[in-house]
Design an enzyme around this catalytic site. Structure first.
Site, PDB file in Angstrom:
ATOM      1  N   THR A   1     -49.263  15.235  46.302  1.00 55.87           N
ATOM      2  CA  THR A   1     -48.727  16.222  47.237  1.00 55.87           C
ATOM      3  C   THR A   1     -47.207  16.376  47.154  1.00 55.87           C
ATOM      4  OG1 THR A   1     -48.478  14.561  48.954  1.00 55.87           O
ATOM      5  CG2 THR A   1     -50.563  15.739  48.909  1.00 55.87           C
TER       6      THR A   1
ATOM      7  N   ALA B   1     -55.661   4.345  54.930  1.00 55.11           N
ATOM      8  CA  ALA B   1     -54.701   3.610  55.751  1.00 55.11           C
ATOM      9  C   ALA B   1     -53.778   4.579  56.489  1.00 55.11           C
ATOM     10  CB  ALA B   1     -53.885   2.671  54.873  1.00 55.11           C
ATOM     11  N   ASN B   2     -53.540   5.756  55.888  1.00 58.65           N
ATOM     12  CA  ASN B   2     -52.630   6.729  56.498  1.00 58.65           C
ATOM     13  C   ASN B   2     -53.216   7.434  57.723  1.00 58.65           C
ATOM     14  OD1 ASN B   2     -54.339   8.772  55.551  1.00 58.65           O
ATOM     15  ND2 ASN B   2     -53.120   9.142  53.710  1.00 58.65           N
TER      16      ASN B   2
ATOM     17  N   ARG C   1     -48.853   4.980  41.735  1.00 64.89           N
ATOM     18  CA  ARG C   1     -49.657   6.173  41.385  1.00 64.89           C
ATOM     19  C   ARG C   1     -48.833   7.426  41.633  1.00 64.89           C
ATOM     20  NH1 ARG C   1     -51.148   8.283  46.208  1.00 64.89           N
ATOM     21  NH2 ARG C   1     -52.369   9.976  45.316  1.00 64.89           N
TER      22      ARG C   1
ATOM     23  N   ASP D   1     -50.504  14.067  62.423  1.00 64.64           N
ATOM     24  CA  ASP D   1     -49.651  14.672  61.394  1.00 64.64           C
ATOM     25  C   ASP D   1     -49.587  16.186  61.630  1.00 64.64           C
ATOM     26  OD1 ASP D   1     -52.122  15.506  60.450  1.00 64.64           O
ATOM     27  OD2 ASP D   1     -51.581  15.273  58.347  1.00 64.64           O
TER      28      ASP D   1
ATOM     29  N   SER E   1     -49.787  20.363  55.703  1.00 70.84           N
ATOM     30  CA  SER E   1     -49.982  19.089  56.397  1.00 70.84           C
ATOM     31  C   SER E   1     -48.676  18.404  56.798  1.00 70.84           C
ATOM     32  CB  SER E   1     -50.824  18.196  55.489  1.00 70.84           C
ATOM     33  OG  SER E   1     -51.081  16.976  56.080  1.00 70.84           O
TER      34      SER E   1
HETATM   35  C1  16G Z   1     -53.430  14.288  50.967  1.00 74.23           C
HETATM   36  C2  16G Z   1     -54.847  13.846  51.126  1.00 74.23           C
HETATM   37  C3  16G Z   1     -54.916  12.429  51.638  1.00 74.23           C
HETATM   38  C4  16G Z   1     -54.143  11.509  50.725  1.00 74.23           C
HETATM   39  C5  16G Z   1     -52.753  12.034  50.528  1.00 74.23           C
HETATM   40  C6  16G Z   1     -52.087  11.273  49.441  1.00 74.23           C
HETATM   41  C7  16G Z   1     -56.689  15.192  51.886  1.00 74.23           C
HETATM   42  C8  16G Z   1     -57.201  16.061  52.967  1.00 74.23           C
HETATM   43  N1  16G Z   1     -55.494  14.698  52.104  1.00 74.23           N
HETATM   44  O1  16G Z   1     -52.767  14.338  52.185  1.00 74.23           O
HETATM   45  O2  16G Z   1     -56.268  12.047  51.649  1.00 74.23           O
HETATM   46  O3  16G Z   1     -54.072  10.222  51.264  1.00 74.23           O
HETATM   47  O4  16G Z   1     -52.806  13.389  50.106  1.00 74.23           O
HETATM   48  O5  16G Z   1     -50.857  11.844  49.233  1.00 74.23           O
HETATM   49  O6  16G Z   1     -57.325  14.957  50.859  1.00 74.23           O
HETATM   50  P1  16G Z   1     -50.042  11.532  47.932  1.00 74.23           P
HETATM   51  O7  16G Z   1     -50.925  11.940  46.775  1.00 74.23           O
HETATM   52  O8  16G Z   1     -48.792  12.336  48.089  1.00 74.23           O
HETATM   53  O9  16G Z   1     -49.815  10.042  47.961  1.00 74.23           O
HETATM   54 MG    MG Z   2     -52.808  16.408  57.217  1.00 77.97          MG
END
Ligand code: 16G
Ligand code: MG
Length: 519
Positions: free
Chosen positions: A477, A371-372, A473, A276, A64
């Site tokens: 990812t 929001a993203n 939090r 994205d 992503s």
């Molecule tokens: C991923 C999630 C998205 C979430 C983001 C948070 C899916 C398809 N995508 O991109 O929903 O807002 O992670 O990222 O579930 P973070 O945990 O790095 O803040």
């Molecule tokens: Mg994506």
């Protein structure tokens, strides 16, 4: 299960010693060079899941919005949704198993889940444009075939396109044709119908600038644009011919740094949007005449869409229940506007599409957006049938509203949030309303907010500021902790975010990280 063959092939996709990975918010993600064994094993797991559900399962190779050097993989469940939580645990277990334990882990999963190993399995595979993706998807295929699964490799696809394919295949073609052509035709037909309905009201053909994050969205939009060009002309930037994937561009960059992407020529007040890297998120933005940047994020997208749907329902005189699902990242102004002005109930779930998607299924019409910029609208089967019937039965203005709704249903990708589909929905609504991007932006004013990344966890100092909220939090990812703060002024939001980061820093004895574009 032919254990000898599995063991032989698995040795060709050896797990690096000591590497432990977790199936996170949206699958596994890390540096591409650490993912070969993960891909092979996800191929194996997809076959087990397919045998268990007697359905086609999807495997998407993408990371992503992460940097180009990363990659990732996620499994797509039968109705195009994210993998069920119990299987996320199996995925983590399988990926972290040592070579000699593979057999017992596979047998355990099969027994626990009642997998009939004689059952046929069918897997569909898609990948993004990362240099590492093609080879990694070959490793998935290796895993699939070694367990006797059949597969179809779609090659380059956006993530939501793969979700769409899985959904179509498991619903006997009712949702659409499981081909890229089928996807383009379904969406463009609905969009062109909506454009015709708009032009009947005197609203015209428009143009839009799109930042494609140097990713798959550019390729797919190029393939598709002639299908809908009678309603919209798109001008693509960051199309992958020059720049690096997600580098200083794309929806995540624009949202996080609240600034325009590099590589895009913008006139003042011009409507622009960013996808994205795998085209499952979209945000809009513009520069005003004074050069100020205005972000229109997922919250404002949800507001535009849900308000429009509610207006149509009122016109038809139907009382289908409509709800909006957000996360804690939603700007407080959007929640207040939806609840107090639009009288639309709003629900808050944990971060991650699977949580929002699940909650949105509770309504006749469930609008969910992070929001993203990740989000879509789900229509219950009953609501869909009702609207189709009304479009036939009603007359005059009411029929017109029902027909608009009917086409809007077809324009959404109900399997997953989809930048291309959402873009077409938004463009259709703006055209039908005859609105400029500034009019849309003016529905409500975002409370100033700030998001930071820090290396460790927690505390908050909210009470010192007016209209303030803050939370921390761990990211699912990236290897960071995120800090979010909002307050009545940008200065307060910034101060609060920094104070919270400082508290985290002091607690953890770690090093805080200020956001630097491109870092
Ligand atoms: C991923 C999630 C998205 C979430 C983001 C948070 C899916 C398809 N995508 O991109 O929903 O807002 O992670 O990222 O579930 P973070 O945990 O790095 O803040
Ligand atoms: Mg994506």
């Amino acid at each position: 299960m032919d254990i000898d063959t599995i063991t032989k092939h698995s040795a060709l996709h050896a797990k690096p010693n000591g590497l432990i990975l977790q199936y996170g918010t949206a699958g596994f993600r890390t540096k591409a060079e650490h993912l070969d064994h993960v891909m092979f094993r996800m191929g194996l797991l997809a076959v087990l899941r397919s045998k268990q559900t007697k359905s086609t399962i999807g495997v998407m190779v993408t990371a992503s919005h992460n940097p180009e050097e990363d990659n990732g993989v996620k499994l797509v469940d039968p109705l195009g949704e994210m993998l069920a939580p119990s299987w996320e645990e199996h995925a983590t277990c399988l990926v972290n198993a040592e070579e000699q334990d593979m057999q017992s882990v596979l047998v355990n999963i099969s027994e626990k889940e009642g997998v009939n190993l004689q059952q046929d399995a069918f897997i569909v595979i898609g990948r993004d444009t990362r240099p590492s993706s093609e080879k990694l998807s070959q490793s998935v295929i290796d895993g699939v075939t070694v367990l006797g699964g059949q597969f179809h490799d779609y090659g380059l696809l956006t993530t939501p396109q793969l979700h769409y394919m899985v959904y179509c295949r498991n619903t006997g073609g009712q949702y659409g044709k499981a081909t890229i052509e089928g996807y383009y035709q379904k969406l463009s037909k609905a969009f062109v119908e909506l454009s015709k309905q708009a032009s009947c009201s005197g609203n015209e053909y428009r143009s839009l600038k799109v930042d494609c994050a140097n990713g798959i969205g550019a390729l797919k939009l190029r393939e598709m644009e002639h299908y809908f060009s009678q309603g919209l002309s798109v001008q693509l930037f960051n199309d992958g011919t020059k720049g690096k994937l997600n580098h200083l561009c794309g929806a995540d960059f624009v949202k996080s740094y609240q600034t325009s992407p590099q590589g895009m020529e913008m006139e003042s007040n011009e409507r622009c949007c960013s996808f994205d890297g795998d085209a499952d998120r979209i945000v809009y933005f513009y520069h005003d005449a004074d050069g100020h940047f205005h972000l229109i994020d997922g919250d404002k997208i949800a507001t535009l869409i849900s308000s429009f749907l509610k207006e149509l329902l009122l016109e038809i005189g139907e009382s289908l229940n409509i709800g909006v699902v957000q996360t804690a990242y939603a700007n407080g102004s959007s929640t207040r506007y939806l609840e107090e002005i639009m009288k639309i109930p709003v629900y808050c779930t944990k971060t991650g599409v699977k949580h929002l998607h699940h909650k949105a299924q509770d309504f006749d019409i469930g609008v969910y957006f992070e929001a993203n910029g990740h989000g879509t609208v789900l229509f219950s089967k009953a609501a869909e049938m009702k609207i189709k019937q009304l479009a036939n039965d009603l007359e005059d203005k009411k029929m017109k509203a029902a027909k608009l709704l009917e086409n809007i249903i077809d324009l959404f990708n109900q399997a997953a949030g989809d930048a291309i589909s959402d873009m077409l929905v938004i463009e259709a609504i703006l055209t039908l309303k005859g609105w400029t991007v500034q009019q849309w932006d003016a529905i409500y004013t975002d409370l100033p907010n700030r998001q930071l990344k820090v290396k460790e966890a927690i505390n908050n100092l909210v009470k010192k500021y007016r209209l303030s909220r803050a939370f921390v939090r761990p990211s699912g990812t990236e290897d960071v902790v995120r800090v979010y703060a909002e307050a009545d002024s940008q200065e307060s939001a910034d101060n609060l975010a920094h104070e919270v980061s400082l508290a985290v820093y002091q607690l953890a004895g770690g090093v805080g990280e200020k956001p630097q574009p491109g870092s």
